[in-house]
Design a protein around this motif. Sequence first.
Motif, PDB file in Angstrom:
ATOM      1  N   ILE A  23       0.978  -1.093  -0.054  1.00 44.46           N
ATOM      2  CA  ILE A  23      -0.118  -0.105  -0.087  1.00 44.46           C
ATOM      3  C   ILE A  23       0.868   1.223  -0.040  1.00 44.46           C
ATOM      4  CG2 ILE A  23      -1.754   1.351   1.480  1.00 44.46           C
ATOM      5  CD1 ILE A  23      -2.710  -1.314  -0.172  1.00 44.46           C
ATOM      6  N   GLN A  24       1.904   1.320   0.635  1.00 41.34           N
ATOM      7  CA  GLN A  24       2.817   2.403   1.003  1.00 41.34           C
ATOM      8  C   GLN A  24       3.377   2.906  -0.587  1.00 41.34           C
ATOM      9  OE1 GLN A  24       5.111   1.033   4.261  1.00 41.34           O
ATOM     10  NE2 GLN A  24       4.565   2.795   5.424  1.00 41.34           N
ATOM     11  N   GLY A  25       3.909   1.722  -1.335  1.00 42.96           N
ATOM     12  CA  GLY A  25       4.471   1.773  -2.559  1.00 42.96           C
ATOM     13  C   GLY A  25       3.529   2.387  -3.503  1.00 42.96           C
ATOM     14  N   LEU A  26       2.186   1.872  -3.597  1.00 38.86           N
ATOM     15  CA  LEU A  26       1.043   2.248  -4.362  1.00 38.86           C
ATOM     16  C   LEU A  26       0.747   3.774  -4.067  1.00 38.86           C
ATOM     17  CD1 LEU A  26      -1.379  -0.761  -4.319  1.00 38.86           C
ATOM     18  CD2 LEU A  26       0.174   0.040  -6.357  1.00 38.86           C
ATOM     19  N   ALA A  27       0.805   4.289  -2.847  1.00 37.78           N
ATOM     20  CA  ALA A  27       0.529   5.576  -2.523  1.00 37.78           C
ATOM     21  C   ALA A  27       1.369   6.528  -3.206  1.00 37.78           C
ATOM     22  CB  ALA A  27       0.548   5.435  -0.978  1.00 37.78           C
ATOM     23  N   GLU A  28       2.738   6.119  -3.377  1.00 36.30           N
ATOM     24  CA  GLU A  28       3.810   6.979  -4.092  1.00 36.30           C
ATOM     25  C   GLU A  28       3.671   7.176  -5.473  1.00 36.30           C
ATOM     26  OE1 GLU A  28       7.349   4.935  -3.402  1.00 36.30           O
ATOM     27  OE2 GLU A  28       7.425   5.118  -1.331  1.00 36.30           O
ATOM     28  N   GLY A  32      -0.043  13.466  -4.201  1.00 34.59           N
ATOM     29  CA  GLY A  32      -0.691  13.996  -3.073  1.00 34.59           C
ATOM     30  C   GLY A  32      -0.853  13.153  -1.976  1.00 34.59           C
ATOM     31  N   ALA A  33      -0.807  11.764  -2.167  1.00 32.99           N
ATOM     32  CA  ALA A  33      -1.312  10.740  -1.249  1.00 32.99           C
ATOM     33  C   ALA A  33       0.181  10.201  -0.204  1.00 32.99           C
ATOM     34  CB  ALA A  33      -1.789   9.457  -1.653  1.00 32.99           C
ATOM     35  N   THR A  34       0.032   9.791   0.971  1.00 30.09           N
ATOM     36  CA  THR A  34       1.071   9.442   1.807  1.00 30.09           C
ATOM     37  C   THR A  34       0.435   8.525   2.682  1.00 30.09           C
ATOM     38  OG1 THR A  34       1.973  11.705   1.456  1.00 30.09           O
ATOM     39  CG2 THR A  34       2.923   9.887   3.290  1.00 30.09           C
ATOM     40  N   VAL A  35       0.933   7.254   2.875  1.00 31.87           N
ATOM     41  CA  VAL A  35       0.533   6.310   3.772  1.00 31.87           C
ATOM     42  C   VAL A  35       1.497   6.213   4.873  1.00 31.87           C
ATOM     43  CG1 VAL A  35       0.095   3.582   4.258  1.00 31.87           C
ATOM     44  CG2 VAL A  35      -0.638   4.684   2.192  1.00 31.87           C
ATOM     45  N   THR A  36       1.155   6.530   6.061  1.00 32.41           N
ATOM     46  CA  THR A  36       1.971   6.825   7.371  1.00 32.41           C
ATOM     47  C   THR A  36       2.192   5.700   8.005  1.00 32.41           C
ATOM     48  OG1 THR A  36       0.132   7.537   8.596  1.00 32.41           O
ATOM     49  CG2 THR A  36       1.479   9.118   7.526  1.00 32.41           C
ATOM     50  N   SER A  37       1.203   4.592   7.900  1.00 36.33           N
ATOM     51  CA  SER A  37       1.353   3.242   8.934  1.00 36.33           C
ATOM     52  C   SER A  37       0.508   2.022   8.334  1.00 36.33           C
ATOM     53  CB  SER A  37       1.035   3.385  10.347  1.00 36.33           C
ATOM     54  OG  SER A  37      -0.348   3.811  10.387  1.00 36.33           O
ATOM     55  N   VAL A  38       1.017   0.816   8.533  1.00 36.67           N
ATOM     56  CA  VAL A  38       0.318  -0.250   8.034  1.00 36.67           C
ATOM     57  C   VAL A  38       0.277  -1.098   9.386  1.00 36.67           C
ATOM     58  CG1 VAL A  38       0.035  -2.110   6.379  1.00 36.67           C
ATOM     59  CG2 VAL A  38       0.781   0.326   5.638  1.00 36.67           C
ATOM     60  N   PHE A  43      -4.456   0.605   7.393  1.00 36.95           N
ATOM     61  CA  PHE A  43      -3.524   1.564   7.126  1.00 36.95           C
ATOM     62  C   PHE A  43      -4.342   3.061   7.287  1.00 36.95           C
ATOM     63  CE2 PHE A  43      -5.794   0.685   2.908  1.00 36.95           C
ATOM     64  CZ  PHE A  43      -6.331   1.910   2.498  1.00 36.95           C
ATOM     65  N   THR A  44      -3.217   3.896   7.578  1.00 34.97           N
ATOM     66  CA  THR A  44      -3.739   5.207   7.779  1.00 34.97           C
ATOM     67  C   THR A  44      -2.765   6.217   6.976  1.00 34.97           C
ATOM     68  OG1 THR A  44      -1.959   5.515   9.721  1.00 34.97           O
ATOM     69  CG2 THR A  44      -4.266   5.079  10.339  1.00 34.97           C
ATOM     70  N   GLY A  45      -3.239   7.323   6.683  1.00 35.24           N
ATOM     71  CA  GLY A  45      -2.365   8.012   5.883  1.00 35.24           C
ATOM     72  C   GLY A  45      -3.180   9.827   5.392  1.00 35.24           C
ATOM     73  N   SER A  46      -2.797  10.134   4.538  1.00 33.97           N
ATOM     74  CA  SER A  46      -3.207  11.634   4.475  1.00 33.97           C
ATOM     75  C   SER A  46      -3.224  11.853   2.932  1.00 33.97           C
ATOM     76  CB  SER A  46      -2.384  12.730   5.046  1.00 33.97           C
ATOM     77  OG  SER A  46      -0.992  12.672   4.583  1.00 33.97           O
ATOM     78  N   GLY A  60      -6.866  10.218   7.316  1.00 35.60           N
ATOM     79  CA  GLY A  60      -8.036   9.064   7.363  1.00 35.60           C
ATOM     80  C   GLY A  60      -7.158   7.840   7.700  1.00 35.60           C
ATOM     81  N   SER A  61      -8.115   6.747   7.298  1.00 27.60           N
ATOM     82  CA  SER A  61      -7.771   5.413   7.455  1.00 27.60           C
ATOM     83  C   SER A  61      -8.571   4.522   6.546  1.00 27.60           C
ATOM     84  CB  SER A  61      -7.872   4.889   8.873  1.00 27.60           C
ATOM     85  OG  SER A  61      -9.333   5.004   9.013  1.00 27.60           O
ATOM     86  N   GLY A  62      -7.900   3.573   6.165  1.00 26.52           N
ATOM     87  CA  GLY A  62      -8.584   2.446   5.381  1.00 26.52           C
ATOM     88  C   GLY A  62      -8.522   1.087   5.833  1.00 26.52           C
ATOM     89  N   THR A  63      -9.404   0.097   5.519  1.00 27.49           N
ATOM     90  CA  THR A  63      -9.376  -1.265   5.963  1.00 27.49           C
ATOM     91  C   THR A  63      -9.773  -2.056   4.801  1.00 27.49           C
ATOM     92  OG1 THR A  63     -10.252  -0.584   8.278  1.00 27.49           O
ATOM     93  CG2 THR A  63     -10.631  -2.777   7.701  1.00 27.49           C
ATOM     94  N   PHE A  64      -8.883  -3.127   4.817  1.00 27.01           N
ATOM     95  CA  PHE A  64      -9.537  -4.184   3.905  1.00 27.01           C
ATOM     96  C   PHE A  64     -10.404  -4.909   4.307  1.00 27.01           C
ATOM     97  CE2 PHE A  64      -5.182  -3.119   2.472  1.00 27.01           C
ATOM     98  CZ  PHE A  64      -5.086  -3.314   1.041  1.00 27.01           C
ATOM     99  N   VAL A  65     -11.608  -4.794   4.180  1.00 23.86           N
ATOM    100  CA  VAL A  65     -12.775  -5.593   4.545  1.00 23.86           C
ATOM    101  C   VAL A  65     -12.983  -7.045   3.760  1.00 23.86           C
ATOM    102  CG1 VAL A  65     -14.025  -3.440   5.302  1.00 23.86           C
ATOM    103  CG2 VAL A  65     -14.416  -4.511   3.049  1.00 23.86           C
ATOM    104  N   GLU A  66     -12.466  -7.199   2.572  1.00 31.72           N
ATOM    105  CA  GLU A  66     -12.531  -8.366   1.906  1.00 31.72           C
ATOM    106  C   GLU A  66     -11.243  -8.535   1.044  1.00 31.72           C
ATOM    107  OE1 GLU A  66     -15.727  -9.147  -0.527  1.00 31.72           O
ATOM    108  OE2 GLU A  66     -17.201  -8.244   0.788  1.00 31.72           O
TER     109      GLU A  66
END
Length: 248
Positions: A23-28, A32-38, A43-46, A60-66
Amino acid sequence: MDLTHRFTVPTGVEETWAHFQDIQGLAECFPGATVTSVEDSTFTGSCKVKLGPIALVYNGSGTFVEKDDTDHRFVVDAKGKDKRGNGTAGAKVRLSMQASSQSPGSTDVEVLTDLAITGKPAQFGRGVMQDVSDKLLGQFVGCLEQRLSGPSAEEVAAQSAAAAPPVDPAAASAPAGETSAPSAMGAPAAPAAPAPVSAVPRHAAPPPQDDALDLGAAVIPILARTYWRQAAAGLGVLLVLRWLLGRR
């Protein structure tokens, strides 16, 4: 609003799926997107967004629900809020991939997004948002293709070895005492090697470029292409009114 995107990447399904787990690599690859933690499936980011003179920062944050590693699909539920309280954003993203039937060795990816936004960006309708997201996706896919088609670790090692300076066998095999013999006999000593010059200038480095997603710059060309007839008609009316007033 519902947004649909489809694209193809030049790598197999397994390799593409593995890359999408980073996810961090994809955000790059997304402006404008940055993932700060997984952590596990969360995961969380801005995301920084510019809308003319207005700068928004969604945290905000995101969750893999499936997630299905066999069928190569996942569902992410993400939500964020501007740190100044100027709006919110939420999305449920469904991604699936399969081997491309048109291009062997490639992977077809489909992304379905259920997007809900409030605040300034909400003033744009679905059609404009679809066009803007298409443009941004083009940048994302270009970055992703460059990463996936980059040189392998073996190729990087080979290039590094080829770039290394050759070693003089005679100098390498000479005893340490012999290297100082010419100086002891009065022969001119070899000039001292100049001090290495730092590649980094001593003056202050220029400020980093703003990596925020410039939504205004992306929207203006689309609005111009969509509403140019209305704008031309309005301009024509203004010219006629000016001509009539000038005759008085």
